[in-house]
Enzyme design. Structure first.
Site, PDB file in Angstrom:
ATOM      1  N   PRO A  38       5.215  49.542  29.933  1.00 16.59           N
ATOM      2  CA  PRO A  38       6.642  49.221  29.930  1.00 16.59           C
ATOM      3  C   PRO A  38       6.824  47.774  30.361  1.00 16.59           C
ATOM      4  CG  PRO A  38       6.089  50.675  31.786  1.00 16.59           C
ATOM      5  CD  PRO A  38       4.840  50.483  30.993  1.00 16.59           C
ATOM      6  N   GLN A  92      10.684  55.339  30.033  1.00 18.28           N
ATOM      7  CA  GLN A  92      10.639  55.203  31.487  1.00 18.28           C
ATOM      8  C   GLN A  92      12.049  55.133  32.067  1.00 18.28           C
ATOM      9  OE1 GLN A  92       9.591  51.516  33.747  1.00 18.28           O
ATOM     10  NE2 GLN A  92       7.777  52.681  34.342  1.00 18.28           N
ATOM     11  N   CYS A 122       8.431  48.844  40.185  1.00 16.97           N
ATOM     12  CA  CYS A 122       9.090  47.553  39.953  1.00 16.97           C
ATOM     13  C   CYS A 122       9.277  46.813  41.283  1.00 16.97           C
ATOM     14  CB  CYS A 122      10.430  47.737  39.255  1.00 16.97           C
ATOM     15  SG  CYS A 122      11.172  46.139  38.857  1.00 16.97           S
ATOM     16  N   LYS A 161       4.670  56.092  37.430  1.00 19.31           N
ATOM     17  CA  LYS A 161       3.902  54.838  37.451  1.00 19.31           C
ATOM     18  C   LYS A 161       4.104  54.188  38.811  1.00 19.31           C
ATOM     19  CE  LYS A 161       3.259  50.534  34.827  1.00 19.31           C
ATOM     20  NZ  LYS A 161       4.025  49.485  35.499  1.00 19.31           N
ATOM     21  N   ASN A 221      -4.171  50.579  35.223  1.00 15.24           N
ATOM     22  CA  ASN A 221      -3.357  49.476  34.691  1.00 15.24           C
ATOM     23  C   ASN A 221      -3.584  48.236  35.557  1.00 15.24           C
ATOM     24  OD1 ASN A 221      -0.008  48.490  35.237  1.00 15.24           O
ATOM     25  ND2 ASN A 221      -1.095  48.048  33.353  1.00 15.24           N
ATOM     26  N   GLY A 222      -3.676  47.091  34.901  1.00 17.97           N
ATOM     27  CA  GLY A 222      -3.726  45.844  35.649  1.00 17.97           C
ATOM     28  C   GLY A 222      -4.927  44.986  35.333  1.00 17.97           C
ATOM     29  N   ASP A 223      -4.646  43.832  34.727  1.00 19.77           N
ATOM     30  CA  ASP A 223      -5.659  42.793  34.527  1.00 19.77           C
ATOM     31  C   ASP A 223      -6.795  43.200  33.596  1.00 19.77           C
ATOM     32  OD1 ASP A 223      -4.099  41.400  36.267  1.00 19.77           O
ATOM     33  OD2 ASP A 223      -5.487  41.467  37.951  1.00 19.77           O
ATOM     34  N   GLY A 245      -0.394  45.624  29.541  1.00 24.50           N
ATOM     35  CA  GLY A 245       0.900  44.951  29.458  1.00 24.50           C
ATOM     36  C   GLY A 245       0.752  43.502  29.049  1.00 24.50           C
ATOM     37  N   ARG A 246       0.701  42.601  30.041  1.00 20.96           N
ATOM     38  CA  ARG A 246       0.642  41.158  29.753  1.00 20.96           C
ATOM     39  C   ARG A 246      -0.507  40.794  28.814  1.00 20.96           C
ATOM     40  NH1 ARG A 246      -0.093  39.324  35.602  1.00 20.96           N
ATOM     41  NH2 ARG A 246      -1.415  41.167  35.410  1.00 20.96           N
TER      42      ARG A 246
HETATM   43  C1  LIG Z   1       7.777  40.922  31.704  1.00 24.42           C
HETATM   44  C2  LIG Z   1       7.347  42.187  32.397  1.00 24.42           C
HETATM   45  C3  LIG Z   1       8.217  43.250  32.487  1.00 24.42           C
HETATM   46  C4  LIG Z   1       7.817  44.438  33.116  1.00 24.42           C
HETATM   47  N1  LIG Z   1       8.673  45.507  33.126  1.00 24.42           N
HETATM   48  C5  LIG Z   1       8.243  46.696  33.631  1.00 24.42           C
HETATM   49  C6  LIG Z   1       9.044  47.872  33.526  1.00 24.42           C
HETATM   50  O1  LIG Z   1      10.143  47.877  32.943  1.00 24.42           O
HETATM   51  N2  LIG Z   1       8.549  49.021  34.078  1.00 24.42           N
HETATM   52  C7  LIG Z   1       7.314  49.074  34.693  1.00 24.42           C
HETATM   53  O2  LIG Z   1       6.904  50.139  35.166  1.00 24.42           O
HETATM   54  N3  LIG Z   1       6.539  47.981  34.775  1.00 24.42           N
HETATM   55  C8  LIG Z   1       6.958  46.815  34.248  1.00 24.42           C
HETATM   56  N4  LIG Z   1       6.138  45.728  34.283  1.00 24.42           N
HETATM   57  C9  LIG Z   1       4.778  45.871  34.855  1.00 24.42           C
HETATM   58  C10 LIG Z   1       3.764  46.224  33.751  1.00 24.42           C
HETATM   59  O3  LIG Z   1       4.090  47.450  33.140  1.00 24.42           O
HETATM   60  C11 LIG Z   1       2.335  46.314  34.325  1.00 24.42           C
HETATM   61  O4  LIG Z   1       2.303  47.303  35.320  1.00 24.42           O
HETATM   62  C12 LIG Z   1       1.869  45.003  34.947  1.00 24.42           C
HETATM   63  O5  LIG Z   1       2.195  43.902  34.120  1.00 24.42           O
HETATM   64  C13 LIG Z   1       0.352  45.010  35.202  1.00 24.42           C
HETATM   65  O6  LIG Z   1      -0.347  45.315  34.024  1.00 24.42           O
HETATM   66  P1  LIG Z   1      -1.011  44.172  33.079  1.00 24.42           P
HETATM   67  O7  LIG Z   1      -1.996  43.403  33.919  1.00 24.42           O
HETATM   68  O8  LIG Z   1      -1.655  44.946  31.977  1.00 24.42           O
HETATM   69  O9  LIG Z   1       0.113  43.301  32.642  1.00 24.42           O
HETATM   70  C14 LIG Z   1       6.525  44.539  33.687  1.00 24.42           C
HETATM   71  C15 LIG Z   1       5.659  43.449  33.599  1.00 24.42           C
HETATM   72  C16 LIG Z   1       6.042  42.292  32.961  1.00 24.42           C
HETATM   73  C17 LIG Z   1       5.062  41.148  32.868  1.00 24.42           C
END
Ligand SMILES: Cc1cc2nc3c(=O)[nH]c(=O)nc-3n(C[C@H](O)[C@H](O)[C@H](O)COP(=O)(O)O)c2cc1C
Length: 366
Positions: A38, A92, A122, A161, A221-223, A245-246
């Site tokens: 998300p 979500q 969040c 989450k 999740n993460g990095d 995500g990112r």
């Molecule tokens: C721009 C942005 C918006 C995000 N919005 C949400 C969100 O709406 N709900 C949520 O649970 N996490 C949100 N996250 C967190 C991501 O879902 C994820 O947990 C976090 O970026 C770490 O994972 P990654 O390293 O794969 O990015 C957001 C992250 C980013 C960068």
């Protein structure tokens, strides 16, 4: 040498993990063990569709839908349930009023979602101020009440989450115990505390610890910045799937690459021309969607370009210049000129992240 986890285990007898059985896999509604994370502001339907079309995604998640104190607008909640063809959808929700959250979750499922997820991660101050998102990780009574009430209302898959904690990662087992006791179908963990925001590197040891300790599927999740990282996360931690995500904003081919590696196929090697083609496609879709708000697609494209530019060695100047552009065509021209000719090895988009422009997580100390 394996480091000692930076948190203590406080599992309860009710949630200690018995041996995994084959039926565990039936508790999750995805095939390929990958989820699009998300992402508020980014994870709108157009973006989700584009990513889903590329393939390799087991489930797409919506950005959070805020359920506030105001009377629930069933129409507004239903509007968020937009499926991408062929890929299960997880919607979500975020809020802390148990009855409202339960009602919203039921509406979401009734509108055709495949799963509903509760946002407990969040970190934004405007969210925490209202006692929702990651703030709920420091209030175990509220957490139990909200999750338990939602569980009673959701007949289909229901997940949560979490982050490692609000400001103390030693809370992670207590919070996971509550979620498991309440009957969530899986837990997704982003192993940073709220107080970390996005600083440092995700501590995959926390994912491993939860996966070892609880009888519920754990999604890591993460990095996971490359496809190889995603596989390594599963191998090192024992998580059942990886949420990305990112890294998917930075490398829109990452899910395809994970799928290829899992199937023993050669992963796609995107060229500069592919990157430009991706941007052109995104621009076209965004223009169609926001045809009445000409400035909206420009802002959205700039956000994506900020992430894509991180896969371009020495891409800082390109990113900054793109952000200053006053038109979509200006951005595209710049990328055609500076990126369009690059070979796969001149970009950090290969499945093994060969240039290593980003630091990935690990279960090892360091
Ligand atoms: C721009 C942005 C918006 C995000 N919005 C949400 C969100 O709406 N709900 C949520 O649970 N996490 C949100 N996250 C967190 C991501 O879902 C994820 O947990 C976090 O970026 C770490 O994972 P990654 O390293 O794969 O990015 C957001 C992250 C980013 C960068």
């Amino acid at each position: 040498m394996q480091a000692k986890p930076a948190f203590s285990c406080v599992c309860t007898a009710t949630t200690m993990k018995p041996p995994r059985t084959a039926s565990d896999s039936t508790r999750v509604p995805w095939g390929t063990p990958t989820l699009l994370a998300p992402m508020e502001g980014v994870g709108h339907p157009d973006f989700r569709h584009l990513m889903a079309e590329r393939g390799g995604i087991g489930m797409v998640c919506t950005e959070f839908v805020r359920i506030s104190r105001a009377p629930l607008s069933v129409r507004a909640v239903r509007r968020e349930v937009v499926r991408s063809p062929g890929v299960p959808l997880c919607v979500q929700v975020m809020g802390n009023e148990a009855d409202k959250m339960a009602e919203a979750a039921a509406v979401v499922m009734d509108a055709g979602a495949d799963a509903v997820d509760l946002n407990l991660g969040c970190p934004a101050p405007r969210v925490v101020r209202h006692g929702v998102g990651s703030a709920m990780l420091r209030d175990p009574l509220l957490l139990r009440h909200v999750v338990g009430t939602m569980r009673s209302a959701v007949r289909g898959p229901f997940s949560a989450k979490i982050r490692a904690g609000f400001d103390d990662a030693s809370d992670v087992h207590r919070n996971a115990s509550i979620l498991v006791d309440c009957g969530v179908d899986w837990i997704t963990v982003h192993p940073r505390r709220r107080s970390d925001h996005y600083r440092g590197v995700a501590d995959w040891r926390i994912i491993a610890s939860l996966a070892r300790s609880f009888d519920v599927p754990v999604v890591g999740n993460g990095d996971a910045w490359s496809a190889r990282d995603a596989l390594r996360m599963m191998e090192e931690t024992g998580c059942v799937a990886v949420m990305i995500g990112r890294p998917a904003l930075r490398n829109p081919w990452i899910f395809q690459q994970v799928e290829a590696l899992l199937a023993g196929r050669s992963p796609v090697e995107p060229t500069g021309a592919d990157v430009v083609g991706h941007l052109e496609l995104v621009a076209r879709r965004y223009r169609e969607t926001w045809s009445r708000e000409p400035q909206a697609p420009l802002g959205k494209l700039k956000e994506l370009v900020g992430w894509l530019g991180r896969a371009v060695p020495d891409g800082g100047a390109l990113r900054k210049a793109s952000l200053r552009e006053g038109s979509i065509e200006g951005i595209l021209d710049r990328w055609r000129l500076e990126v369009g000719h690059r070979s796969p090895r001149e970009l950090d988009l290969l499945a093994d992240g060969h240039l290593g422009l980003e630091r990935s997580g690990t279960t090892l100390a360091g």
